[in-house]
Design a protein around this motif. Sequence first.
Motif, PDB file in Angstrom:
ATOM      1  N   VAL A 175      52.090  22.550  29.178  1.00  0.00           N
ATOM      2  CA  VAL A 175      52.219  23.858  28.532  1.00  0.00           C
ATOM      3  C   VAL A 175      52.084  24.971  29.563  1.00  0.00           C
ATOM      4  CG1 VAL A 175      51.176  25.446  26.874  1.00  0.00           C
ATOM      5  CG2 VAL A 175      51.421  23.030  26.297  1.00  0.00           C
ATOM      6  N   GLN A 176      51.108  24.824  30.457  1.00  0.00           N
ATOM      7  CA  GLN A 176      50.887  25.844  31.480  1.00  0.00           C
ATOM      8  C   GLN A 176      52.102  26.001  32.395  1.00  0.00           C
ATOM      9  OE1 GLN A 176      48.324  27.857  32.200  1.00  0.00           O
ATOM     10  NE2 GLN A 176      46.777  27.186  30.748  1.00  0.00           N
ATOM     11  N   LEU A 177      52.688  24.878  32.813  1.00  0.00           N
ATOM     12  CA  LEU A 177      53.744  24.918  33.825  1.00  0.00           C
ATOM     13  C   LEU A 177      55.138  25.137  33.245  1.00  0.00           C
ATOM     14  CD1 LEU A 177      52.529  21.948  36.081  1.00  0.00           C
ATOM     15  CD2 LEU A 177      52.220  24.396  36.475  1.00  0.00           C
ATOM     16  N   GLY A 178      55.356  24.694  31.994  1.00  0.00           N
ATOM     17  CA  GLY A 178      56.720  24.721  31.476  1.00  0.00           C
ATOM     18  C   GLY A 178      56.954  25.593  30.263  1.00  0.00           C
ATOM     19  N   HIS A 179      56.006  26.475  29.932  1.00  0.00           N
ATOM     20  CA  HIS A 179      56.153  27.241  28.693  1.00  0.00           C
ATOM     21  C   HIS A 179      57.321  28.218  28.737  1.00  0.00           C
ATOM     22  CE1 HIS A 179      53.701  30.043  31.133  1.00  0.00           C
ATOM     23  NE2 HIS A 179      54.267  30.987  30.416  1.00  0.00           N
ATOM     24  N   GLU A 180      57.648  28.757  29.901  1.00  0.00           N
ATOM     25  CA  GLU A 180      58.742  29.723  29.976  1.00  0.00           C
ATOM     26  C   GLU A 180      60.077  29.063  29.635  1.00  0.00           C
ATOM     27  OE1 GLU A 180      58.683  31.573  33.764  1.00  0.00           O
ATOM     28  OE2 GLU A 180      56.831  32.709  33.380  1.00  0.00           O
ATOM     29  N   ALA A 181      60.349  27.913  30.238  1.00  0.00           N
ATOM     30  CA  ALA A 181      61.594  27.192  29.934  1.00  0.00           C
ATOM     31  C   ALA A 181      61.589  26.670  28.507  1.00  0.00           C
ATOM     32  CB  ALA A 181      61.781  26.037  30.918  1.00  0.00           C
ATOM     33  N   PHE A 182      60.423  26.258  28.028  1.00  0.00           N
ATOM     34  CA  PHE A 182      60.317  25.689  26.683  1.00  0.00           C
ATOM     35  C   PHE A 182      60.613  26.729  25.610  1.00  0.00           C
ATOM     36  CE2 PHE A 182      58.216  23.978  22.938  1.00  0.00           C
ATOM     37  CZ  PHE A 182      58.527  22.633  23.008  1.00  0.00           C
ATOM     38  N   LEU A 183      60.217  27.972  25.828  1.00  0.00           N
ATOM     39  CA  LEU A 183      60.336  29.010  24.807  1.00  0.00           C
ATOM     40  C   LEU A 183      61.611  29.834  24.918  1.00  0.00           C
ATOM     41  CD1 LEU A 183      56.644  30.314  24.821  1.00  0.00           C
ATOM     42  CD2 LEU A 183      57.707  28.787  23.158  1.00  0.00           C
ATOM     43  N   GLN A 184      62.504  29.489  25.836  1.00  0.00           N
ATOM     44  CA  GLN A 184      63.726  30.270  26.006  1.00  0.00           C
ATOM     45  C   GLN A 184      64.730  30.062  24.877  1.00  0.00           C
ATOM     46  OE1 GLN A 184      65.357  29.506  29.878  1.00  0.00           O
ATOM     47  NE2 GLN A 184      63.971  30.948  30.905  1.00  0.00           N
ATOM     48  N   GLY A 185      64.678  28.930  24.227  1.00  0.00           N
ATOM     49  CA  GLY A 185      65.605  28.630  23.137  1.00  0.00           C
ATOM     50  C   GLY A 185      65.090  27.442  22.353  1.00  0.00           C
ATOM     51  N   LEU A 186      65.932  26.913  21.467  1.00  0.00           N
ATOM     52  CA  LEU A 186      65.518  25.799  20.623  1.00  0.00           C
ATOM     53  C   LEU A 186      66.024  24.445  21.111  1.00  0.00           C
ATOM     54  CD1 LEU A 186      65.964  27.317  17.034  1.00  0.00           C
ATOM     55  CD2 LEU A 186      63.855  27.013  18.346  1.00  0.00           C
ATOM     56  N   PHE A 187      66.866  24.450  22.148  1.00  0.00           N
ATOM     57  CA  PHE A 187      67.420  23.174  22.605  1.00  0.00           C
ATOM     58  C   PHE A 187      66.335  22.273  23.201  1.00  0.00           C
ATOM     59  CE2 PHE A 187      69.265  20.544  26.005  1.00  0.00           C
ATOM     60  CZ  PHE A 187      70.129  19.768  25.250  1.00  0.00           C
ATOM     61  N   VAL A 188      65.592  22.782  24.161  1.00  0.00           N
ATOM     62  CA  VAL A 188      64.543  21.985  24.812  1.00  0.00           C
ATOM     63  C   VAL A 188      63.474  21.556  23.808  1.00  0.00           C
ATOM     64  CG1 VAL A 188      62.729  21.990  26.569  1.00  0.00           C
ATOM     65  CG2 VAL A 188      64.964  22.980  27.085  1.00  0.00           C
ATOM     66  N   PRO A 189      62.953  22.477  22.960  1.00  0.00           N
ATOM     67  CA  PRO A 189      61.970  22.038  21.959  1.00  0.00           C
ATOM     68  C   PRO A 189      62.519  20.977  21.007  1.00  0.00           C
ATOM     69  CG  PRO A 189      61.917  24.412  22.175  1.00  0.00           C
ATOM     70  CD  PRO A 189      63.103  23.942  22.956  1.00  0.00           C
TER      71      PRO A 189
END
Length: 214
Positions: A175-189
Amino acid sequence: MLHVFKHEMRLIFRDPRFWIPFIIPPVILAASQAIAVSRYGGQIMQGMEGYMMLLLGCLMAPMGSPLAADSFAGERERNSLELLQLSPIAPVKLFWGKLLAVLPFPVAFSLLAEFAYWFSHPEISTTVAMASILGAFSAVLLTTSFSLMLSLRVKTVRAAAHLSLFVVVPLLLLVQLGHEAFLQGLFVPSVFFVLSVVVCAAAIFGGMRKFVSL
């Protein structure tokens, strides 16, 4: 299965200490956020609301680990697992009754915490909020299935609880390292959620086979 589910629920609600782990993370997160705002001003929190929402959901997910750890390791520690297996209830129904008594709590509390945070921070976009909710669901599935597998393999609840840190700590680091990429859209989540469902289903199927063969 329904009888086992009701029995497990009675055991859970009989101990008031059960509620403490689900209350502490939101309180700590809210307090730390309030302290940061009071000391450094509201600007420090701009753009961090989505991260805080995702972190809150992932902090709630491991709260179900002690319940999953106690499901089978607790029975073994109390010398009641053999008696349970000799009952007229089929092992598969025993397994599902215990699982269904554990899984709803981290799911419900994670959702409650996520929607409460979203309600208190309406500036969070729908995309970020849905990504955070999918992340919380994924964390619940991964931590619960991992703790369940541990519970079937170790002899004590303490050992299962300690070993569960091997998934909790990497999860928080992720969560600490990847939250920016994770929250950019719904594809990764969405991809992460599907993978979590697959891993959870495999763990549950493997755990059920393990329990039946005990």
